[in-house]
Design a protein around this motif. Sequence first.
Motif, short mmCIF file in Angstrom:
data_model
loop_
_atom_site.label_atom_id
_atom_site.label_comp_id
_atom_site.label_asym_id
_atom_site.label_seq_id
_atom_site.Cartn_x
_atom_site.Cartn_y
_atom_site.Cartn_z
N GLU A 31 0.87 -1.17 0.00
CA GLU A 31 0.00 0.00 0.00
C GLU A 31 0.91 1.22 0.00
O GLU A 31 1.79 1.35 0.85
N LEU A 32 0.71 2.12 -0.94
CA LEU A 32 1.51 3.33 -1.05
C LEU A 32 0.78 4.48 -0.37
O LEU A 32 -0.37 4.77 -0.69
N VAL A 33 1.47 5.13 0.57
CA VAL A 33 0.85 6.22 1.32
C VAL A 33 1.72 7.47 1.21
O VAL A 33 2.81 7.53 1.79
N HIS A 34 1.25 8.44 0.47
CA HIS A 34 1.91 9.74 0.34
C HIS A 34 1.41 10.59 1.50
O HIS A 34 0.30 11.11 1.46
N ILE A 35 2.21 10.71 2.56
CA ILE A 35 1.72 11.38 3.76
C ILE A 35 1.66 12.89 3.60
O ILE A 35 1.07 13.57 4.45
N ILE A 42 -0.13 10.40 9.26
CA ILE A 42 1.16 10.65 9.92
C ILE A 42 1.21 9.97 11.28
O ILE A 42 2.19 9.29 11.61
N GLU A 43 0.19 10.15 12.09
CA GLU A 43 0.17 9.55 13.43
C GLU A 43 0.26 8.03 13.35
O GLU A 43 0.98 7.38 14.12
N GLU A 44 -0.44 7.44 12.39
CA GLU A 44 -0.40 5.99 12.16
C GLU A 44 1.03 5.54 11.86
O GLU A 44 1.51 4.55 12.42
N ALA A 45 1.71 6.28 10.99
CA ALA A 45 3.09 5.95 10.63
C ALA A 45 4.00 6.03 11.85
O ALA A 45 4.83 5.13 12.09
N GLU A 46 3.85 7.09 12.63
CA GLU A 46 4.69 7.25 13.82
C GLU A 46 4.43 6.14 14.84
O GLU A 46 5.38 5.62 15.43
N LYS A 47 3.19 5.77 15.03
CA LYS A 47 2.86 4.68 15.96
C LYS A 47 3.46 3.36 15.51
O LYS A 47 3.80 2.51 16.32
N PRO A 54 11.55 8.05 3.06
CA PRO A 54 10.68 6.91 2.83
C PRO A 54 10.95 5.77 3.81
O PRO A 54 12.06 5.57 4.27
N ALA A 55 9.86 5.05 4.11
CA ALA A 55 9.96 3.91 5.02
C ALA A 55 8.94 2.85 4.61
O ALA A 55 7.85 3.17 4.15
N LEU A 56 9.32 1.61 4.79
CA LEU A 56 8.46 0.47 4.47
C LEU A 56 8.16 -0.30 5.76
O LEU A 56 9.08 -0.64 6.50
N ILE A 57 6.87 -0.54 6.00
CA ILE A 57 6.46 -1.38 7.11
C ILE A 57 6.17 -2.76 6.52
O ILE A 57 5.34 -2.88 5.62
N THR A 58 6.84 -3.78 7.01
CA THR A 58 6.62 -5.13 6.50
C THR A 58 5.34 -5.71 7.10
O THR A 58 4.85 -5.21 8.12
N ASN A 67 17.04 5.15 2.72
CA ASN A 67 17.70 6.35 2.19
C ASN A 67 17.10 7.63 2.76
O ASN A 67 16.33 8.32 2.11
N PHE A 68 17.47 7.96 3.97
CA PHE A 68 16.88 9.08 4.71
C PHE A 68 16.53 10.25 3.80
O PHE A 68 17.37 10.85 3.17
N GLY A 69 15.24 10.57 3.76
CA GLY A 69 14.75 11.67 2.94
C GLY A 69 14.32 12.84 3.80
O GLY A 69 14.79 13.96 3.64
N ALA A 70 13.40 12.59 4.73
CA ALA A 70 12.91 13.64 5.62
C ALA A 70 12.47 13.01 6.94
O ALA A 70 11.86 11.95 6.96
N SER A 71 12.79 13.71 8.03
CA SER A 71 12.34 13.23 9.34
C SER A 71 10.84 13.45 9.45
O SER A 71 10.26 14.28 8.72
N MET A 72 10.20 12.77 10.37
CA MET A 72 8.77 12.96 10.58
C MET A 72 8.49 14.38 11.07
O MET A 72 7.46 14.95 10.73
N ASP A 73 9.41 14.98 11.83
CA ASP A 73 9.22 16.37 12.25
C ASP A 73 9.18 17.31 11.04
O ASP A 73 8.38 18.24 11.01
N GLU A 74 10.04 17.05 10.06
CA GLU A 74 10.03 17.86 8.84
C GLU A 74 8.73 17.66 8.06
O GLU A 74 8.17 18.63 7.53
N VAL A 75 8.25 16.44 8.02
CA VAL A 75 7.02 16.14 7.30
C VAL A 75 5.83 16.84 7.96
O VAL A 75 4.98 17.40 7.27
N LYS A 76 5.83 16.85 9.30
CA LYS A 76 4.72 17.47 10.02
C LYS A 76 4.75 19.00 9.86
O LYS A 76 3.72 19.64 9.96
N GLY A 77 5.96 19.54 9.59
CA GLY A 77 6.13 20.95 9.35
C GLY A 77 5.72 21.80 10.45
O GLY A 77 5.23 22.80 10.56
#
Length: 77
Positions: A31-35, A42-47, A54-58, A67-77
């Motif tokens: 499932e592809l999720v563009h947060i 976002i909260e679901e991903a953090e939990k 990018p990150a993949l949950i198996t 390949n570190f792109g952006a921290s969750m803090d950066e995404v939350k802005g």
Amino acid sequence: MAKSIFYHAGCPVCISAEHDIVNLIGADNVELVHIGEYRNRIEEAEKAGVKSVPALITPNGNVLHINFGASMDEVKG
């Protein structure tokens, strides 16, 4: 089989990783999720343990940071 979930923010690093993930495991298995577009996820991903995208949950719940792109803090802005 449960699907993997691929979280990303839409940046070039994320889009490249998305294509690689789909080619490796198949579009039907992820499932592809563009947060950036689905900020309510976002909260679901953090939990789930996502610290950066990018990150993949198996299906087993393991978090694979790619390949570190952006921290969750950066995404939350």
